[in-house]
Design a protein around this motif. Structure first.
Motif: not given
Length: 277
Positions: A65, A20, A27-32, A67, A23-24
């Protein structure tokens, strides 16, 4: 607690966390939220240093983050207790037959932490007590857990956490957990702390029962207390309360006399501020 299985599970949680973070960073969107849920489930079952670390880091809302921090914060109040059959093994190692010393012990704990959990019990004299019980096998896996946690903490640099802050946190964590393994020392320190403030009418400190204290079990008297997280009204000096936002015995506590940790913490002693409850 089996060392090899724990190590594999900790590494698995570390790999998921690292994925995660990578990915962050790319530049990706991590599902925190999903990561936090997985960490909550895994660490709630594993207990020990990794759970303690997550509880501490949940307070770092300036770095984590939102979340992820919210899910880790659940470990402070919603962690799954260890099954009664496992806890009973510790009680039997300490007391032989617990019924010799206690008229009753509630099987469902009212508080679960990273190193042990707390059960309401009653003595044969009719006194209601708080019985703190260490998780079985924890002493045998602690050092290996700490090594794995130290490796996992390197991932914090990917969230731009200062290395000095991470190093200081690990040293504090390791020293605190090693000290928490000795429940007799903890109970003795609580007794000294109670004696030190015996003249304070506004301060309620539970009384340990030294005759029933062992290396992995110790009871103390039941006292009313409320978690700081449940406090609603603003507090002022005139409210005349003791606020203890970290466990006594953490490095923020300068006196060795205060090297103990009554549970549950953090707590506020009576009298209650007006309108707060």
């Amino acid at each position: 607690m089996r060392e090899r299985g724990r190590r594999r599970r900790l590494l698995g949680l570390g790999s998921r966390t690292g994925g995660a973070l990578l990915k962050h960073r790319l530049g990706g969107q991590a599902d925190w939220r999903a990561l936090g849920e997985a960490l909550f489930e895994g660490l709630s079952e594993l207990k020990g240093p990794a759970m303690k670390l997550a509880q501490i880091m949940a307070q770092w809302d300036d770095l984590l983050p939102a979340d992820l921090a919210d899910e880790l914060a659940r470990l402070q109040r919603q962690a799954e207790p260890m099954p009664w059959d496992d806890i009973r093994r510790t009680l039997e190692d300490c007391y032989g037959d617990p019924a010799t010393y206690f008229a009753s012990i509630e099987q469902r704990p009212f508080a679960s932490a990273s190193m042990g959990q707390v059960h309401r019990a009653s003595t044969h004299d009719g006194e209601t007590v708080v019985l703190k019980v260490q998780y079985p096998g924890l002493a045998e896996v602690l050092e290996d857990d700490l090594r794995q946690v130290h490796r996992l903490m390197r991932l914090g640099r990917w969230l731009r956490m200062p290395q000095a802050r991470l190093d200081a946190l690990f040293e504090e964590l390791a020293a605190s957990l090693r000290g928490e393994l000795d429940y007799r020392a903890e109970a003795e320190a609580l007794a000294r702390y109670r004696a030190r403030y015996a003249q304070r009418d506004d301060l309620v400190i539970p009384e340990p029962l030294p005759a029933l204290c062992g290396p992995a079990c110790w009871p103390c008297g039941m006292c009313p207390a409320h978690r700081c997280a449940s406090w609603k009204a603003p507090m002022t000096p005139r409210d005349n309360v003791l606020v203890r936002p970290w466990p006594i015995g953490s490095p923020r506590s300068s006196s060795p006399t205060e090297n103990c940790m009554p549970i549950p913490t953090p707590a506020i002693s009576p009298p209650m501020p007006r309108g707060a409850w």
